[in-house]
Design a protein around this motif. Structure first.
Motif, PDB file in Angstrom:
ATOM      1  N   LYS A   1       0.815  -1.226   0.000  1.00  0.00           N
ATOM      2  CA  LYS A   1       0.000   0.000   0.000  1.00  0.00           C
ATOM      3  C   LYS A   1       0.845   1.270   0.000  1.00  0.00           C
ATOM      4  CE  LYS A   1      -2.270  -0.899   3.804  1.00  0.00           C
ATOM      5  NZ  LYS A   1      -1.682  -2.193   4.214  1.00  0.00           N
TER       6      LYS A   1
ATOM      7  N   ILE B   1       3.043   1.889  -3.210  1.00  0.00           N
ATOM      8  CA  ILE B   1       2.211   2.238  -4.366  1.00  0.00           C
ATOM      9  C   ILE B   1       1.600   3.635  -4.182  1.00  0.00           C
ATOM     10  CG2 ILE B   1       0.120   1.568  -5.656  1.00  0.00           C
ATOM     11  CD1 ILE B   1       2.548  -0.445  -5.873  1.00  0.00           C
TER      12      ILE B   1
ATOM     13  N   LEU C   1      -6.002  -3.533  -1.876  1.00  0.00           N
ATOM     14  CA  LEU C   1      -4.730  -4.092  -2.341  1.00  0.00           C
ATOM     15  C   LEU C   1      -4.376  -5.305  -1.488  1.00  0.00           C
ATOM     16  CD1 LEU C   1      -3.018  -2.741  -4.569  1.00  0.00           C
ATOM     17  CD2 LEU C   1      -1.522  -1.880  -2.782  1.00  0.00           C
TER      18      LEU C   1
ATOM     19  N   ALA D   1      -2.213  -9.445  -1.295  1.00  0.00           N
ATOM     20  CA  ALA D   1      -1.192 -10.361  -1.829  1.00  0.00           C
ATOM     21  C   ALA D   1      -1.148 -11.555  -0.880  1.00  0.00           C
ATOM     22  CB  ALA D   1       0.178  -9.684  -1.874  1.00  0.00           C
TER      23      ALA D   1
ATOM     24  N   VAL E   1      -7.079  -5.399  -6.127  1.00  0.00           N
ATOM     25  CA  VAL E   1      -5.877  -5.580  -6.954  1.00  0.00           C
ATOM     26  C   VAL E   1      -4.956  -6.521  -6.173  1.00  0.00           C
ATOM     27  CG1 VAL E   1      -3.918  -4.441  -8.069  1.00  0.00           C
ATOM     28  CG2 VAL E   1      -6.128  -3.249  -7.928  1.00  0.00           C
ATOM     29  N   ASP E   2      -4.720  -7.721  -6.725  1.00  0.00           N
ATOM     30  CA  ASP E   2      -3.811  -8.683  -6.085  1.00  0.00           C
ATOM     31  C   ASP E   2      -2.407  -8.443  -6.627  1.00  0.00           C
ATOM     32  OD1 ASP E   2      -2.263 -10.904  -5.346  1.00  0.00           O
ATOM     33  OD2 ASP E   2      -4.039 -12.178  -5.222  1.00  0.00           O
ATOM     34  N   THR E   3      -1.502  -8.053  -5.734  1.00  0.00           N
ATOM     35  CA  THR E   3      -0.163  -7.641  -6.186  1.00  0.00           C
ATOM     36  C   THR E   3       0.857  -8.791  -6.170  1.00  0.00           C
ATOM     37  OG1 THR E   3       0.691  -7.020  -3.989  1.00  0.00           O
ATOM     38  CG2 THR E   3      -0.612  -5.366  -5.153  1.00  0.00           C
TER      39      THR E   3
ATOM     40  N   LEU F   1       2.558  -9.104  -9.520  1.00  0.00           N
ATOM     41  CA  LEU F   1       2.730  -7.866 -10.299  1.00  0.00           C
ATOM     42  C   LEU F   1       3.941  -7.090  -9.793  1.00  0.00           C
ATOM     43  CD1 LEU F   1      -0.959  -6.507 -10.421  1.00  0.00           C
ATOM     44  CD2 LEU F   1       0.213  -7.856 -12.159  1.00  0.00           C
TER      45      LEU F   1
ATOM     46  N   GLU G   1       3.609  -2.221 -12.467  1.00  0.00           N
ATOM     47  CA  GLU G   1       2.338  -2.751 -12.987  1.00  0.00           C
ATOM     48  C   GLU G   1       1.166  -2.370 -12.083  1.00  0.00           C
ATOM     49  OE1 GLU G   1       3.887  -6.700 -15.453  1.00  0.00           O
ATOM     50  OE2 GLU G   1       3.657  -6.833 -13.290  1.00  0.00           O
ATOM     51  N   VAL G   2       1.388  -2.437 -10.768  1.00  0.00           N
ATOM     52  CA  VAL G   2       0.300  -2.089  -9.838  1.00  0.00           C
ATOM     53  C   VAL G   2      -0.049  -0.604  -9.986  1.00  0.00           C
ATOM     54  CG1 VAL G   2      -0.432  -2.016  -7.424  1.00  0.00           C
ATOM     55  CG2 VAL G   2       1.053  -3.867  -8.203  1.00  0.00           C
TER      56      VAL G   2
ATOM     57  N   VAL H   1      -2.088  -0.136 -13.093  1.00  0.00           N
ATOM     58  CA  VAL H   1      -3.477  -0.626 -12.957  1.00  0.00           C
ATOM     59  C   VAL H   1      -4.332   0.431 -12.238  1.00  0.00           C
ATOM     60  CG1 VAL H   1      -4.929  -2.319 -11.736  1.00  0.00           C
ATOM     61  CG2 VAL H   1      -2.898  -3.093 -12.977  1.00  0.00           C
TER      62      VAL H   1
END
Ligand code: DC
Length: 223
Positions: A15, A18, A144, A146, A199-201, A204, A208-209, A212
Motif C-alpha cells: 500500500k 504504491i 490491495l 497479496a 488488486v492482487d499484487t 505484479l 504494474e500495480v 493498474v
C-alpha cells in the motif's frame, strides 16, 4: 471538491509504496494512516502501558498529540511535538499498533484527524478502514492484497536491506496473526468496501500495480 483515493489492505500488500508513487505522479498528498497508529503505539510503549490495558490506553489518549506535517513532500509524524517518523517502521511498533488499534478511543481520535486532512485536499490515503469508515465517499477505492508468502518475503527483504536481523517464518506467523486481528476486531475491521476494486499484487511489479490503479483513476475521473 477534493478528490480522495482510498487504498486499504493487509500489512505488506504494498500500500505505502504504491500510494507514495501514485501521489507523486498525480500531485496528490499521500496520507499514511498506519503511521498514526504506530505513533500512538510508540507513545504507549514508551510510557510502559501494556497493549492489553484498554482502560489505561483510553485514558492516556488525551495526552497524545499526533500531528502530520510534510517535508519535501514526505509525511512526517510528530508525537507531542517530536518528529518520530524514523522510529515507526519496526516489527515491535507494528505489532503494538495492531493491538491498540482495536480500541474505539484510539480510532476515534485518529479518524477525526484523517478526515480533516482529506477535507479540502486531493489525497491518497492508505490504511485498513479508509474506504469503509474514514472516507466512505472517496471517488476511488482500491483493496490491495497479496498472498501471505509474498508479503512475508517482501517484509523480510525490506528488513534485511536495512540491516535488521529477522526470520522469514516468524514474519509470516506475525503477518497471519496481524491479519486475523485486523480483520476480526469488532470496530472498523479490515474488509473490502463494496465499491472497492481488488488488486492482487502477488505476481505484479510495483510499476504494474501503479499502472493498474492509474488506469482505474483515469477512467473514473474522465467520466
Ligand atoms: O499499515 P501499517 O502496518 O503501518 O499499520 C499498523 C497497524 O495499524 C495495523 O496492523 C492496524 C492499524 N491500522 C488500522 O487499524 N487502521 C488504519 N487505517 C491503519 C492502520
Amino acid at each position: 471538491m477534493s478528490i480522495n483515493i482510498a487504498i486499504d489492505g493487509p500489512a505488506g500488500a504494498g500500500k505505502s509504496t504504491i500510494a507514495r508513487i501514485l501521489a507523486k505522479e498525480l500531485s496528490f498528498i499521500y496520507v499514511d494512516t498506519g503511521a498514526m497508529y504506530r505513533t500512538m503505539a510508540l507513545y504507549f510503549f514508551e510510557a510502559g502501558i501494556a497493549a492489553e490495558d484498554e482502560a489505561a490506553i483510553s485514558s492516556a489518549c488525551g495526552n497524545v498529540a499526533v500531528t502530520i506535517v510534510y517535508e519535501k513532500g514526505e509525511q512526517q509524524v510528530l508525537l507531542n511535538g517530536e518528529n518520530v517518523t524514523g522510529k515507526l517502521r519496526t516489527e515491535q511498533v507494528g505489532n503494538m499498533a495492531s493491538a491498540i488499534s482495536v480500541y474505539p478511543k484510539v480510532r476515534e481520535k485518529l479518524v477525526v484527524l484523517q478526515q480533516k486532512l482529506a477535507e479540502d485536499t486531493d489525497v491518497i490515503m492508505d490504511g485498513r478502514d479508509i474506504g469503509t469508515c474514514v472516507l466512505p465517499n472517496a471517488q476511488i477505492k482500491i483493496y490491495l492484497t497479496a498472498s501471505v508468502e509474498t508479503r512475508a518475503k517482501r517484509r523480510y527483504e525490506e528488513l534485511t536491506a536495512k540491516g535488521q536481523s529477522c526470520e522469514l517464518a516468524k514474519i509470516a506467523r506475525d503477518i497471519r496473526e496481524r491479519d486475523a486481528r485486523d480483520m476480526n476486531r469488532p470496530v472498523s475491521p479490515l474488509r473490502q468496501a463494496e465499491d472497492a476494486v481488488t488488486v492482487d499484487t502477488s505476481d505484479l511489479t510495483i510499476e504494474e500495480v501503479v499502472s493498474v490503479i492509474r488506469n482505474i483513476y483515469e477512467e473514473k475521473i474522465q467520466k
